[in-house]
Structures are given as structure tokens and as C-alpha cells.
Design an enzyme around this catalytic site. Structure first.
Site: not given
Ligand code: G6P
Length: 612
Positions: A2, A100
Site C-alpha cells: 500500500c 497502510n
């Protein structure tokens, strides 16, 4: 893995964020999205696929918002689709989050929230996170900042988050634990990102957030505090990164650029540290604990992927020259097998990104038992660099191609310098050997440059083997880890099944696979196992395997046996991996290109693996 990008300031924010997301594409992802404020309300746009799919989805929209958060997602909880893409709204739609990392206790929090009547739209832990924050805010009737802080205390797992609120359209709230987050400081504007690559074109002043820290940011001000509510003074660092290092510079792919950068990156890594004329060899980052390294009973090396292969080469070198036993560990295995670590043990942790979750966890485990950690990282200021007691950067410059190339040779350069210095100070090598190795080290950049001249020949070989279904890579001694690395490169980017083996182990299994369809790459340079490798080549030939051999220039024996011979310049056997890996990097690159694969962003892979 991410990627996070966010902007707050006076400029139109979404183009900055989208450009930043493109800069982070190399990390690997499967969907992308942004959130911003339009006509006083919070809007989210997100799409499965590439950032360009998100751009098409945005169409002619030209949002004027001067605040924006953006995300590229690499699926963990829930398949890659539009709904699971980030950002996620809170239940009321007043908040949006990009996240993330992984929330480990998300399932119990989700159940509690469901019992209170909340309904979720996605399968992600991140949506649970923002619902949780909003629920805390409602129940405590507190500020968003305080609700985030209270939520962070309850959250188990890793996160880098940025939150945008419709009610405070001039503020971003960010936090980090375990996943990287960098804040770029402009003039009345701030940039947030998972790493510095989206930031470098705007400012070189950055703050790397620490674990358990939150940032409250408006365009004129940055406040950083711990999750214990203690304000801290941001430590502003100056980035040493040029824009052209994160662009392709005329090459078709980042990977090819990075392969060709190696004479320079190894040179940069040596610069100021090693001088063969004077016998100077100093690593500025290894001082206080240098005697621990010299006097330790054993060295543990922890790493993953290509960095693990660099560790294997270092094992050969350190054992040969320093006479210290070395154990090379897959960080992911080491952390869960209750390893024996004692006070004063030394661990060398190797990581290009400096963010690999398993390597970081191995470090924390070893540290908790009293080990001294030396980090060998490429990314300055990364989590592993900061978690280490001491270390040395590889100075290879940003590596964007997912398949690691220049990071590997730079890691080897640092590891050799560490080993050579220890051997010299311990007296396990003679002054003559030391001087000889310094001279040989200095020649590595020019010899890599020479090996790169093989590019066209390798492209021709690639053309002949691009349709192979399997490949075997064999080497012995220092070239065994090179065989592993060659096989890893090929499978990563061309999706051809490839295995690396110690050449002598072939007869215990892989030999059963050999027939006229099987290309076998031998790394057969001139060292003490040369003759034994020649016998292994004979064994493959006897079974009609197709041999591609990487040999030392001037070899006359192997060209009589192998179908294809790639001659690399001669160098000390311990330094050969830095040269013999070059043709293997090029071979995998050309095969992948010929097969139409996405070389820089291979499917399913991530550059920086921040989940375990
Ligand atoms: C990922 C990358 C590999 C890399 C490995 C370890 O799998 O795709 O190229 O070797 O992580 O990464 P690190 O950043 O710790 O070297």
C-alpha cells in the site's frame, strides 16, 4: 505494498496526490483512490486497477480542493475491487481514512460495532478502523484528534493512516506504528507519503514519523505528539535525493536503468569508505559497537528475498576471512521459532527498503534478548535503519523496479567492507590479503561496467529461451547464492518457474527434471569448485539439458560443452557474485520484456513488504 500520499496547502491538491500515487506505483498495488473536499462535502473516488483507471474514473472532474488524501492498495483483507479500495468513509460519511498496514484485532472491534448496529460496506480492516474512531468520538463527545488517539491505544497491529474530516476541512490527522510515513515540509504546505519519492520534487525537508506518533497538520502548522498525548519536536531532516533518480532517464524500464546504474551505485557505496592506495577502510556508521562485531562468537544475518541472498554471500565471505560462524536466517522463520539468542550476539539485518515487516520483527526479537543489531539498508531514515544500533547505508539511490538489482550489489559491497574490516582488525587475514582485496574491491565498478557490455549477447540468448517453461540455475560456493538470485529474478518478472540449487545437489533431485526442454544456467566462474562444476555440466549434457554457462573470460573448457557461454571479467572469487549476477539480471529482464510482462510491477509482488 500500500502507498499513501496526502497534501494540504494552497495548491489544487488532487493532481499532486495522483502524481504522488504514480511515484509509489513501484511498491505494488491493485486499486487506487482519493478523498477530498468538494463544495464543503467530503468526496471519495476509487477504482480497482491502476492509477490511470482512477484518472479515467475522475474523467473531466477538476476538483479545486486544496486538501486531498490518496492511496494505492495491495489487498490483504478482502479481494481487490472498487469497494475494498481506499479511502473508506466512516459510518456517517463525515470522515475518510487511508490506511497502510494490518489491524490484528479488527474482527473483535467489528463485531462490537456490528452489535451496536453499524453496517459495513467493505471487507477491510481499514473501514473498521474509521468506524471505530467515529464511534469513540460520538461516545466521548471529544475532538477528532482525541478520538483518533484513543482508538490508536486500543488498536493492535501496524498502521500508517491519514484521516480527512468534512467538519475540519483544513486539517489532516496522521499516525504511524510499524508502517512508514514521511511528512514533507513546504512553504505553508505539507506532503505526506509512504516514502520520500512523491515528496522530493516539492521539498527536501522531511520528518520521518516515529512509531506511536500522531501528526495534526494544517497548512501553516505541524504538531507531532505521541499516542500518550505528549507533544514532541519534529526532527527535520534534509533529503539527499534528486528527482532524476526516481525517473526512467531514457530507459524503457526502471529495472534496466537500475541494472545499468550498478557501476555508479557500487562506486557511490565505496566512495569515501575505501581507498586501496592508503589502505583506508572506514564505515562511518559502525564505530561504538565495532568491537562487538569483531569479538562476537557468531553472527546472525536476518533478511528476506534478494537481501537474504546477499546475506548468504556474506556468510561465505565472513566465515572464510573473519573465521566467525555465521547463520543466515529467513527473518519470517527466525521470528517464530524461538531462536537461541544470547546477550552480546550480533545480528546483521539486511533490507533494501528498510521496511520489511518480518525483518523488522526479527530485529525487535533479537534486540529484546540483548543482541546488537547492525542494519544494512538502502532507504535512509527507514524503520530498520532506525531500529538498528549501528549500520551502514548502501547508498544505491532509490530502487523503483520491484525486482531488486542494484540494491543487491550495493548490499554485497557494504557486507564485504564490513567483513573485510573485521578480518583486518582481528588479524584473520594477512596485510597482503587485505591490500589485495581492497584493490579488487575498487575494481568492481569497472568490471560490472564490462559485464554490462554483454547486454546484446544476452538479449539474443533470451530470445531463444523466452518460451521455456522451467529453468534451473546451478552454482557452487560463492556462486550458489547467485544461482538462487538468478532464479528468483526470472520467476519474479517473467513468471517462468525457476529454481536455484547448489550444483552438487542437482543429483539429489533436480536432475530428474533434465531433458532437452530444460535450460540450465551454470554460474561456473574460475574458483576452487570450477572442476566440480564442470563435472556437473557434463551430467546435464549427458541428459540433453541445454546449458547456458556464465564463465570467467578466457575459459577454454566450458565453451566446448555448453550451448551458450557468457564470459565475465575475472575478479577475486569472493567478489565474483557482484559480477556474475549481472548477466542473470539481464537475462531475466530481456526474457520478461519478450514475454510482454510488466517488468517494473510484476503481478502480485510488492516492493516494500510491510505486512508479515
Ligand atoms: C520484496 C521485494 C524483493 C525484496 C524483498 C525484501 O519481496 O519484492 O525484491 O528482496 O521484499 O525486501 P527488503 O526491502 O527487505 O530488501
Amino acid at each position: 505494498m500500500c502507498g499513501i500520499v496526502a497534501y494540504i496547502g494552497s495548491r489544487k491538491a488532487s493532481p499532486i496526490v495522483i502524481k504522488g500515487l504514480k511515484r509509489l506505483e513501484y511498491r505494488g498495488y491493485d486499486s487506487a483512490g482519493i478523498a477530498l473536499i468538494e463544495d464543503s462535502s467530503l468526496s471519495i473516488y476509487k477504482k480497482k486497477g491502476k492509477v490511470t483507471d482512477l484518472e479515467s474514473h475522475l474523467g473531466n472532474l477538476n476538483p479545486q480542493s486544496t486538501i486531498c488524501i490518496g492511496h494505492t492498495r495491495w489487498a490483504t483483507h478482502g479481494e481487490p475491487n472498487d469497494v475494498n479500495a481506499h479511502p473508506h468513509f466512516s459510518a456517517s460519511g463525515n470522515l475518510a481514512i487511508i490506511h497502510n498496514g494490518i489491524i490484528e484485532n479488527y474482527s473483535s472491534i467489528k463485531t462490537d460495532l456490528q452489535n451496536k448496529g453499524y453496517e459495513f460496506k467493505s471487507d477491510t480492516d481499514s473501514e473498521v478502523f474509521i468506524y471505530f474512531i467515529e464511534d469513540i468520538q460520538k461516545r466521548n463527545n471529544c475532538s477528532l484528534e482525541e478520538a483518533v488517539r484513543l482508538a490508536l491505544i486500543k488498536i493492535v497491529g501496524a498502521y500508517a493512516i491519514v484521516i480527512l474530516s468534512e467538519d475540519s476541512p483544513d486539517t489532516l490527522i496522521a499516525a504511524r506504528k510499524g508502517s512508514p510515513l514521511v511528512i514533507g515540509i513546504g512553504k505553508n504546505e505539507f506532503f505526506l507519503a509512504s516514502d520520500a519519492t512523491p515528496i522530493v520534487e516539492y521539498t527536501n525537508e522531511v520528518v520521518y514519523m516515529n512509531d506511536q506518533e500522531m501528526a495534526i497538520i494544517n497548512k501553516d502548522n505541524l504538531i507531532i505528539k505521541t499516542t500518550q498525548d505528549v507533544e514532541t519536536t519534529p526532527y527535520i531532516q534534509t533529503l539527499d535525493m534528486e528527482l532524476d533518480t526516481i525517473e526512467k532517464g531514457g530507459y524503457d524500464h526502471f529495472m534496466l536503468k537500475e541494472i545499468f546504474e550498478q557501476p555508479r551505485s557500487v562506486g557511490d557505496c565505496l566512495r569515501g569508505r575505501l581507498n586501496a592506495d592508503t589502505g583506508h577502510l572506514v564505515l562511518g556508521g559502525i564505530r561504538e559497537y565495532a568491537n562487538k562485531l569483531e569479538n562476537t562468537d557468531r553472527i546472525l544475518i536476518a533478511a528476506c528475498g534478494t537481501s537474504w541472498h546477499a546475506g548468504l554471500v556474506a556468510e561465505y565471505f565472513i566465515e572464510e576471512f573473519c573465521r566467525i560462524p555465521v547463520e543466515v536466517e529467513y527473518a519470517s522463520e527466525f521470528r517464530y521459532r524461538n531462536p537461541v539468542i544470547k546477550e552480546g550476539d550480533v545480528m546483521i539485518a539486511i533490507s533494501q527498503s528498510g521496511e520489511t515487516a518480518d525483518t523488522l520483527a526479527a530485529i525487535e526479537l533479537a534486540k529484546s534478548k540483548g543482541a546488537i543489531i547492525f542494519g544494512v539498508c538502502n532507504v535512509v531514515g527507514s524503520s530498520i535503519a532506525r531500529a538498528s544500533h549501528e549500520g551502514a547505508y548502501t547508498h544505491a539511490g532509490p530502487e523503483i523496479g520491484v525486482a531488486s538489482t542494484k540494491a543487491f550489489t550495493a548490499q554485497l559491497t557494504v557486507l564485504f567492507m564490513i567483513g573485510l574490516r573485521v578480518a583486518h582488525r582481528k588479524g584473520t587475514i594477512s596485510e597482503g590479503q587485505y591490500r589485495e582485496l581492497l584493490v579488487e574491491m575498487e575494481q568492481v565498478p569497472s568490471k560490472i561496467a564490462k559485464a554490462l557490455q554483454l547486454n546484446e549477447q544476452i538479449e539474443c540468448i533470451a530470445d531463444l529461451f523466452k518460451d521455456a517453461r522451467n529453468f534451473l540455475y546451478l552454482g557452487r560456493g560463492y556462486n550458489f547464492p547467485v544461482a538462487l538470485e538468478g532464479a528468483l529474478k526470472l520467476k519474479e518478472i517473467s513468471y517462468i518457474h525457476a529454481e536455484g540449487y547448489p550444483a552438487a545437489e542437482m543429483k539429489h533431485g533436480p536432475i530428474a527434471l533434465i531433458d532437452e526442454e530444460m535450460p540450465v544456467v551454470f554460474i561456473a566462474t574460475n574458483d576452487s569448485s570450477y572442476e566440480k562444476v564442470v563435472s556437473n555440466i557434463q551430467e546435464v549434457k549427458a541428459r540433453k539439458g541445454k546449458v547456458i554457462a556464465v564463465v570467467t573470460e578466457g575459459d577454454t573448457l566450458i565453451p566446448e560443452m555448453a550451448e551458450f557461454v557468457i564470459e565475465v571479467p575475472a575478479i577475486h572469487h569472493a567478489l565474483m557474485p557482484m559480477i556474475s549476477v549481472i548477466p542473470l539480471q539481464l537475462l531475466s529482464y530481456h526474457i520478461a520484456v519478450m514475454r510482454g510482462c510488466n517488468v517494473d510491477q510484476p503481478r502480485n509482488l510488492a516492493k516494500s513488504v510491510t505486512v508479515e
